[in-house]
Scaffold this active site. Structure first.
Site, short mmCIF file in Angstrom:
data_model
loop_
_atom_site.label_atom_id
_atom_site.label_comp_id
_atom_site.label_asym_id
_atom_site.label_seq_id
_atom_site.Cartn_x
_atom_site.Cartn_y
_atom_site.Cartn_z
N SER A 154 0.84 -1.20 0.00
CA SER A 154 0.00 0.00 0.00
C SER A 154 0.87 1.25 0.00
O SER A 154 1.98 1.24 0.57
CB SER A 154 -0.89 0.00 1.24
OG SER A 154 -1.52 1.26 1.43
N TYR A 192 -4.10 -1.61 9.23
CA TYR A 192 -3.85 -1.89 7.82
C TYR A 192 -2.48 -1.39 7.39
O TYR A 192 -1.70 -2.10 6.74
CB TYR A 192 -4.93 -1.25 6.96
CG TYR A 192 -4.75 -1.47 5.48
CD1 TYR A 192 -4.98 -2.73 4.92
CD2 TYR A 192 -4.36 -0.43 4.64
CE1 TYR A 192 -4.82 -2.94 3.56
CE2 TYR A 192 -4.19 -0.63 3.28
CZ TYR A 192 -4.43 -1.89 2.74
OH TYR A 192 -4.26 -2.10 1.40
N LYS A 196 0.77 -3.88 6.27
CA LYS A 196 1.35 -3.73 4.93
C LYS A 196 2.84 -3.36 5.02
O LYS A 196 3.64 -3.80 4.19
CB LYS A 196 0.59 -2.68 4.13
CG LYS A 196 -0.78 -3.16 3.64
CD LYS A 196 -0.67 -4.35 2.69
CE LYS A 196 -2.02 -4.71 2.09
NZ LYS A 196 -1.94 -5.85 1.14
N THR A 227 -11.91 0.39 -4.90
CA THR A 227 -12.22 -1.02 -4.67
C THR A 227 -13.13 -1.14 -3.46
O THR A 227 -13.49 -0.15 -2.83
CB THR A 227 -10.93 -1.82 -4.41
OG1 THR A 227 -10.38 -1.42 -3.14
CG2 THR A 227 -9.90 -1.55 -5.50
#
Length: 276
Positions: A154, A192, A196, A227
């Site tokens: 990311s 998150y 990542k 997304t």
């Protein structure tokens, strides 16, 4: 890329039934290079529906799509999927695209996950499951004449960029809330982003381990795309400036087809190398 000239390049992509994964399958099917795409999907029927949609929209594609169910939180599911791969295509895998992942911070903010559940599940899906799968797929990659190993990272995972606040995106992800506790909504994506960043080291370790075997490794930072990641909704993300998933799919296809070989081993964006 495949072992023999007229064979299709064998590509296994996890999370291939939606988002960037689905866009990558579409982009590969649009290529003049023929692929045998193994679409990994946690829900097998959703995977089959996605494959049918792409095959119907691209009737002249030279590629084929087969669906394999895989749940990265289940070792038995991962083992079963790799067993299926091993029993086909002479047990050879040319490209592994570790795309499947989850952003669970919104569920925590909404009270659906405890703090421990958020962090444990985030790590399990995004890192631990990916590690288990890659380890089991490594022998299949080593049978390829041009093996490629891709991990989806990311743009928010860069430690070097955590001090940036220039522009709406960096201001949003790096800005500090007002003083005091509790913080309203405890917003942001710390789990998150952290997992990542951890995945970046996982990929670097795989590059170290497989460099002598000729396996090329990349971390793909696809950009801010619309997304379903995080459950926010594609339309909401578009309103925030997100691009279309196919942009990410075409980027990943470019890496598969050798257009970013000079940046092998790095975390890459469409136009640059991403700072660690």
């Amino acid at each position: 890329m495949a072992a023999e000239m007229n064979e299709k390049t064998v590509v296994f992509i996890t999370g291939g039934n939606t988002g960037i994964g689905l866009a990558t399958v579409q982009a590969l099917c649009e290529s003049s290079t023929p692929y045998n795409i193994i679409l990994g999907s946690r829900d097998e029927q959703k995977g089959k529906d996605a494959a049918t949609t792409i095959s119907s929209s691209l009737p002249n594609t030279r590629s084929t799509i087969n669906v394999v169910p895989i749940d990265l939180t289940s070792d038995s599911s991962i083992t079963s999927a790799v067993s299926t791969l091993s029993s086909s295509h002479n047990g050879t895998l040319d490209v592994l695209i570790n795309n499947a992942g989850a952003a669970l911070d919104p569920a925590h903010s909404q009270g659906k996950l405890s703090t421990r559940e958020l962090w444990n599940q985030s790590w399990d899906i995004n890192v631990s499951g990916t590690q288990v799968l890659t380890e089991l797929c490594a022998p299949l990659l080593l049978k390829s004449s041009n093996p490629r190993l891709l991990f989806l990272t990311s743009g928010t995972a860069s430690l070097a960029e955590t001090e940036r606040t220039d522009g709406p995106m960096y201001e949003r992800i790096n800005g500090s809330p007002a003083a005091g506790w509790p913080k309203p909504g405890f917003t942001g994506t710390p789990a998150y982003r952290s997992v990542k960043t951890g995945l970046n080291m996982v990929a670097r370790e795989w590059r170290r381990l497989l460099r002598g075997d000729g396996v090329k490794v990349w971390l793909i930072s696809p950009g801010f795309l619309s997304t379903g990641l995080g459950g926010v909704g594609a339309e909401t993300l578009r309103e925030m400036g997100a691009g279309e998933p196919l942009v990410g799919g075409e980027f990943i296809r470019d890496v598969v087809e050798g257009k970013r070989d000079e940046d092998e081993g790095m975390a890459i964006r469409t136009g640059e190398v991403q700072a660690w």
